[in-house]
Design a protein around this motif. Sequence first.
Motif, PDB file in Angstrom:
ATOM      1  N   GLY A  83     -44.585 -30.573 -14.566  1.00  9.12           N
ATOM      2  CA  GLY A  83     -43.224 -31.068 -14.340  1.00  9.12           C
ATOM      3  C   GLY A  83     -42.591 -31.378 -15.676  1.00  9.12           C
ATOM      4  N   VAL A  84     -41.531 -32.159 -15.628  1.00 10.55           N
ATOM      5  CA  VAL A  84     -40.826 -32.531 -16.852  1.00 10.55           C
ATOM      6  C   VAL A  84     -40.947 -34.033 -17.064  1.00 10.55           C
ATOM      7  CG1 VAL A  84     -38.654 -32.429 -18.115  1.00 10.55           C
ATOM      8  CG2 VAL A  84     -39.186 -30.661 -16.429  1.00 10.55           C
ATOM      9  N   TYR A  85     -41.253 -34.405 -18.287  1.00 14.45           N
ATOM     10  CA  TYR A  85     -41.407 -35.815 -18.646  1.00 14.45           C
ATOM     11  C   TYR A  85     -40.215 -36.237 -19.502  1.00 14.45           C
ATOM     12  CZ  TYR A  85     -46.064 -35.568 -16.771  1.00 14.45           C
ATOM     13  OH  TYR A  85     -47.123 -35.419 -15.902  1.00 14.45           O
ATOM     14  N   PHE A  86     -39.566 -37.305 -19.067  1.00 17.11           N
ATOM     15  CA  PHE A  86     -38.411 -37.837 -19.791  1.00 17.11           C
ATOM     16  C   PHE A  86     -38.705 -39.246 -20.274  1.00 17.11           C
ATOM     17  CE2 PHE A  86     -35.248 -34.666 -19.031  1.00 17.11           C
ATOM     18  CZ  PHE A  86     -35.494 -34.139 -17.776  1.00 17.11           C
ATOM     19  N   CYS A  87     -38.182 -39.561 -21.452  1.00 18.67           N
ATOM     20  CA  CYS A  87     -38.087 -40.948 -21.867  1.00 18.67           C
ATOM     21  C   CYS A  87     -36.612 -41.336 -21.853  1.00 18.67           C
ATOM     22  CB  CYS A  87     -38.699 -41.187 -23.243  1.00 18.67           C
ATOM     23  SG  CYS A  87     -37.868 -40.342 -24.595  1.00 18.67           S
ATOM     24  N   ALA A  88     -36.344 -42.610 -21.682  1.00 22.43           N
ATOM     25  CA  ALA A  88     -34.968 -43.098 -21.635  1.00 22.43           C
ATOM     26  C   ALA A  88     -34.924 -44.489 -22.236  1.00 22.43           C
ATOM     27  CB  ALA A  88     -34.450 -43.121 -20.195  1.00 22.43           C
ATOM     28  N   VAL A  89     -33.863 -44.741 -23.003  1.00 21.63           N
ATOM     29  CA  VAL A  89     -33.709 -46.045 -23.646  1.00 21.63           C
ATOM     30  C   VAL A  89     -32.371 -46.651 -23.244  1.00 21.63           C
ATOM     31  CG1 VAL A  89     -35.180 -45.393 -25.576  1.00 21.63           C
ATOM     32  CG2 VAL A  89     -32.709 -45.069 -25.749  1.00 21.63           C
ATOM     33  N   PRO A  90     -32.290 -47.977 -23.198  1.00 21.83           N
ATOM     34  CA  PRO A  90     -31.048 -48.618 -22.769  1.00 21.83           C
ATOM     35  C   PRO A  90     -30.079 -48.854 -23.914  1.00 21.83           C
ATOM     36  CG  PRO A  90     -32.731 -50.263 -23.035  1.00 21.83           C
ATOM     37  CD  PRO A  90     -33.373 -48.938 -23.357  1.00 21.83           C
ATOM     38  N   SER A  91     -28.805 -48.876 -23.555  1.00 21.62           N
ATOM     39  CA  SER A  91     -27.762 -49.362 -24.450  1.00 21.62           C
ATOM     40  C   SER A  91     -26.864 -50.274 -23.625  1.00 21.62           C
ATOM     41  CB  SER A  91     -26.967 -48.211 -25.071  1.00 21.62           C
ATOM     42  OG  SER A  91     -26.390 -47.409 -24.069  1.00 21.62           O
TER      43      SER A  91
END
Lengths: 111, 113
Positions: A83-91
Amino acid sequence: GIQVEQSPPDLILQEGANSTLRCNFSDSVNNLQWFHQNPWGQLINLFYIPSGTKQNGRLSATTVATERYSLLYISSSQTTDSGVYFCAVPSYTGTASKLTFGTGTRLQVTL
Amino acid sequence: DGGITQSPKYLFRKEGQNVTLSCEQNLNHDAMYWYRQDPGQGLRLIYYSQIVNDFQKGDIAEGYSVSREKKESFPLTVTSAQKNPTAFYLCASRPRDRSTKQYFGPGTRLTVT
């Protein structure tokens, strides 16, 4: 705005192999999320990790906030890890928070 | 994640028609979000709402509209002004606490021909 880069963009592994996925971000953050998007499109929460290391079964994640990167380790990979692995960061805008996503790492685990 | 439903799973429309995508959550979360995903790409933020009757534009709001009349519901309308509406649309929610952790619904795949 904050920039998020992931590497490698694509990864092919044989079942049983280990891998490390990287997420770099351009500004300081106070937490980070890792997701797995399965072949049906569902985004599954893997880790919510401000700093340090967390482990969940064969997966673990480490965030080094001071150096602006996070690593996702997959050990003894299985075909279901594909599958696809995403990282995400907040603003933040005032009290409102939103996530900025990386472009993802597409993982294929073969038999 | 459980507690967030999106309907329908697949949606087909003719060009020039407005279409509304549903997002409902029973998690008692205050904040809700809409993202768009194109093939092979990451997620981009369309609109978000922190509380009922309030919402803000995200990075790609042009051609979209939303409403937040109830805490549990955040429908997205894709208008005829959206030039490339075919995409995968994901809804998310977040509790009111200081955490920025978001939980995602299963998504709606919209095809416009």
